[in-house]
Design an enzyme around this catalytic site. Structure first.
Site, PDB file in Angstrom:
ATOM      1  N   LEU A 251       0.883  -1.118   0.131  1.00 50.41           N
ATOM      2  CA  LEU A 251       0.210  -0.117  -0.036  1.00 50.41           C
ATOM      3  C   LEU A 251       0.781   1.470   0.071  1.00 50.41           C
ATOM      4  O   LEU A 251       0.571   2.462   0.737  1.00 50.41           O
ATOM      5  CB  LEU A 251      -0.944  -0.147   1.301  1.00 50.41           C
ATOM      6  CG  LEU A 251      -2.022  -0.907   1.381  1.00 50.41           C
ATOM      7  CD1 LEU A 251      -2.863  -0.765   2.413  1.00 50.41           C
ATOM      8  CD2 LEU A 251      -2.991  -0.661  -0.080  1.00 50.41           C
ATOM      9  N   CYS A 261       7.393  -8.403 -13.859  1.00 54.32           N
ATOM     10  CA  CYS A 261       6.145  -9.345 -13.681  1.00 54.32           C
ATOM     11  C   CYS A 261       4.736  -8.688 -13.582  1.00 54.32           C
ATOM     12  O   CYS A 261       3.777  -8.976 -14.449  1.00 54.32           O
ATOM     13  CB  CYS A 261       6.379 -10.086 -12.247  1.00 54.32           C
ATOM     14  SG  CYS A 261       7.982 -10.603 -12.225  1.00 54.32           S
TER      15      CYS A 261
HETATM   16  C1  UGA Z   1       6.654  -9.645  -7.959  1.00 52.40           C
HETATM   17  C2  UGA Z   1       5.938 -10.481  -6.700  1.00 52.40           C
HETATM   18  O1  UGA Z   1       5.995  -9.381  -5.421  1.00 52.40           O
HETATM   19  C3  UGA Z   1       6.541 -11.690  -6.688  1.00 52.40           C
HETATM   20  O2  UGA Z   1       5.861 -12.387  -5.488  1.00 52.40           O
HETATM   21  C4  UGA Z   1       6.398 -12.463  -7.694  1.00 52.40           C
HETATM   22  O3  UGA Z   1       7.159 -13.782  -7.613  1.00 52.40           O
HETATM   23  C5  UGA Z   1       7.297 -11.824  -8.505  1.00 52.40           C
HETATM   24  O4  UGA Z   1       6.664 -10.592  -9.064  1.00 52.40           O
HETATM   25  C6  UGA Z   1       7.018 -12.446 -10.080  1.00 52.40           C
HETATM   26  O5  UGA Z   1       5.971 -12.824 -10.679  1.00 52.40           O
HETATM   27  O6  UGA Z   1       8.088 -13.081 -10.513  1.00 52.40           O
HETATM   28  P1  UGA Z   1       8.708  -8.046  -8.158  1.00 52.40           P
HETATM   29  O7  UGA Z   1       8.185  -7.830  -9.372  1.00 52.40           O
HETATM   30  O8  UGA Z   1      10.201  -8.674  -7.988  1.00 52.40           O
HETATM   31  O9  UGA Z   1       7.886  -9.279  -7.659  1.00 52.40           O
HETATM   32  O10 UGA Z   1       8.903  -6.741  -7.175  1.00 52.40           O
HETATM   33  P2  UGA Z   1       7.822  -6.341  -6.177  1.00 52.40           P
HETATM   34  O11 UGA Z   1       8.306  -6.023  -4.966  1.00 52.40           O
HETATM   35  O12 UGA Z   1       6.549  -7.017  -6.121  1.00 52.40           O
HETATM   36  O13 UGA Z   1       7.561  -4.895  -6.858  1.00 52.40           O
HETATM   37  C7  UGA Z   1       6.782  -4.745  -8.029  1.00 52.40           C
HETATM   38  C8  UGA Z   1       6.653  -3.259  -8.378  1.00 52.40           C
HETATM   39  O14 UGA Z   1       5.554  -2.935  -7.517  1.00 52.40           O
HETATM   40  C9  UGA Z   1       7.787  -2.493  -8.084  1.00 52.40           C
HETATM   41  O15 UGA Z   1       7.984  -1.459  -9.227  1.00 52.40           O
HETATM   42  C10 UGA Z   1       7.490  -1.521  -6.935  1.00 52.40           C
HETATM   43  O16 UGA Z   1       8.062  -0.343  -6.940  1.00 52.40           O
HETATM   44  C11 UGA Z   1       5.669  -1.496  -6.991  1.00 52.40           C
HETATM   45  N1  UGA Z   1       5.340  -1.217  -5.512  1.00 52.40           N
HETATM   46  C12 UGA Z   1       5.431  -2.381  -4.672  1.00 52.40           C
HETATM   47  C13 UGA Z   1       4.692  -0.018  -5.380  1.00 52.40           C
HETATM   48  O17 UGA Z   1       4.554   0.670  -6.265  1.00 52.40           O
HETATM   49  N2  UGA Z   1       3.929   0.163  -3.944  1.00 52.40           N
HETATM   50  C14 UGA Z   1       3.807  -1.119  -3.205  1.00 52.40           C
HETATM   51  O18 UGA Z   1       3.396  -0.813  -2.162  1.00 52.40           O
HETATM   52  C15 UGA Z   1       4.620  -2.316  -3.475  1.00 52.40           C
END
Ligand code: UGA
Length: 441
Positions: A251, A261
């Site tokens: 959030l 992803c």
């Molecule tokens: C995501 C999932 O979290 C993993 O569980 C999954 O295994 C992976 O995709 C996949 O399918 O291989 P990832 O893409 O490495 O992992 O990164 P995240 O930490 O999930 O972040 C994704 C994006 O969301 C980033 O750009 C991050 O900055 C953004 N984000 C995340 C937000 O803007 N707000 C948040 O509160 C959390």
């Protein structure tokens, strides 16, 4: 201990390979990319991931980990074969499954004894059935085999930790033999292990990623609402997060989600729903909101700088998130593209790990300079834009930063600073869904 082959040593495949080797299994990683295989044999990581190099080294030293460019090398001696190849999106959002099919065909061609073929890439439901059919059709010798789905939930930047300490392990199987092999592989893990049918396992992965993306798009809309209402999205997220049914994770409002992803998976899941005749417009909306974040950022820059032409901007953060050098679908790339196309702004770029990746995408020129510190990016800048919440940025000497800027304006796409503190320091501070500090009108 099991004999394992991992086809495709990208992010998911390589982490799977080194972690399974760490657990004591004997693992061979196979990839068509000869340069990557050579690099890995020398113990060099093709991308940055905390802790990866140590595990790679350890696996190679102990002789539990090897790499080959030839599929037959991996398939012949392994009982369990993970398919971890890429599934890039095609124009209509669907996933391109040709690399998965190619891997399945290779398995059929080289298998001489029983094999369990496990798909780990994020794939549309029914992929395992297609793998099964492909192998079945080409399996002239009538060799026994099973297919399974074992989706991976690791995040870039904390991939090793996520693999070794998962919240759950999901195993989709259709035979007792496959189930036992998978349970043996993950013996000793102290987390729920959910054994399901294959389609259910495949959907769990897509449904999880899409739900997390939905949380982010949701809070981003709340952020816009907060700004209009004079409220604070950080406090709103905290207030929501204490509700155990909602949870605080994912959030954090900002410039939207990127990476290899979420953007791809949301589109693919929406396309899949459509294909199956399910009207899942909610997912299209999640995607639309995310695509719109760049407009918010551009609007904020214009609000801060009025005329963009002729200005110099420092960009802090190129990776799509901290602790990675990955710039796939990164908000930074979108912003750079827009600024290059629509303005004559000059940019100084800095990131902790992702500079060389971005340099390849956007080579330096008279408008784009890559510099080696945040303070250099700030020098003579009319504004700084923060796009990745690296720890290094949270610890910046803000007084020093301000002293080298032409005008002390920060547009923070990740909300890493406290607006009141920034005001005390004399900055104009534009953030996402919180109080914007504007000193001059
Ligand atoms: C995501 C999932 O979290 C993993 O569980 C999954 O295994 C992976 O995709 C996949 O399918 O291989 P990832 O893409 O490495 O992992 O990164 P995240 O930490 O999930 O972040 C994704 C994006 O969301 C980033 O750009 C991050 O900055 C953004 N984000 C995340 C937000 O803007 N707000 C948040 O509160 C959390």
């Amino acid at each position: 201990m099991s004999e394992v082959c991992v086809i495709g040593v990208g992010h998911v495949g390589l982490i799977t390979a080194v972690c399974l080797a760490k657990l004591g299994h004997s693992v061979i990683g196979v990839d068509k990319n000869a340069e990557r295989i050579d690099q890995l044999r020398r113990g060099q990581c093709p991308f940055y991931e905390p802790g990866l190099e140590d595990l790679l080294d350890e696996g190679l030293q102990r002789g539990r980990l090897s790499f080959s460019q030839r599929l037959s090398d991996g398939i012949v001696g392994s009982e369990i074969i993970f398919i971890c190849v890429g599934t890039p999106a095609v124009a209509d959002g669907r996933a391109d499954m040709s690399q998965v099919e190619e891997a399945a065909r290779a398995v059929a061609q080289h298998m001489t004894g029983y094999k369990l073929i496990v798909e780990k890439s994020t794939v549309p439901v029914k992929t395992s059935q297609w793998i099964k059919r492909t192998i079945g059709l080409l399996n002239r010798r009538g060799v026994e085999f099973d297919v399974a789905s074992n989706p991976e939930f690791l995040r870039e930047g904390s991939a090793i930790h996520d693999f070794m300490h998962p919240d759950r392990i999901v195993i989709g199987v259709e035979s007792e033999r496959a189930k036992q092999l998978m349970l043996r592989l993950y013996e000793g893990f102290d987390c729920p292990i959910l054994v399901t049918d294959i389609s259910t396992a495949e959907i769990i992965k897509h449904a999880s990623n899409s739900f997390l993306a939905l949380k982010i798009s949701y809070i981003n809309m709340i952020a816009d609402l907060c700004e209009r209402a004079g409220a604070d999205v950080r406090m709103v997220a905290e207030g929501m997060g204490y509700d155990a049914r909602i949870g605080r994770a994912f959030l954090d409002a900002g410039v939207g989600y990127g990476g290899s992803c979420f953007p791809k998976d949301v589109k693919a899941f929406a396309a899949l729903a459509e294909e199956l005749g399910v009207d899942f417009g909610l997912l299209r909306e999640v995607d639309r909101i995310n695509e719109g974040r760049i407009e918010r950022l551009m609007a904020k820059l214009r609000e801060a700088l009025w005329v963009l032409n002729g200005k110099q901007i420092g960009i802090l953060g190129l990776a799509f998130k901290p602790d990675t050098d990955d710039i796939r679908e990164a908000p930074s790339a979108r912003l750079i593209e827009r600024l290059l196309r629509e303005t004559d702004v000059r940019m100084k770029l800095y990131d902790v790990k992702a500079m060389s990746a971005m340099r390849e995408l956007y080579p330096p020129d008279e408008r784009l300079a890559y510099v080696d510190s945040p303070y250099e990016a700030a020098r003579d800048a009319e504004a700084i834009v923060i796009l990745t919440e690296w720890d290094e940025f949270k610890k910046l000497d803000l007084v020093k930063l301000k002293s080298v800027m032409r005008t002390p304006i920060i547009v923070d796409g990740r909300n890493i600073f406290e607006p009141d503190h920034m005001q005390e320091l004399g900055f104009e501070y534009y953030c996402m869904g919180r109080k914007n500090i504007r000193n001059h009108f």
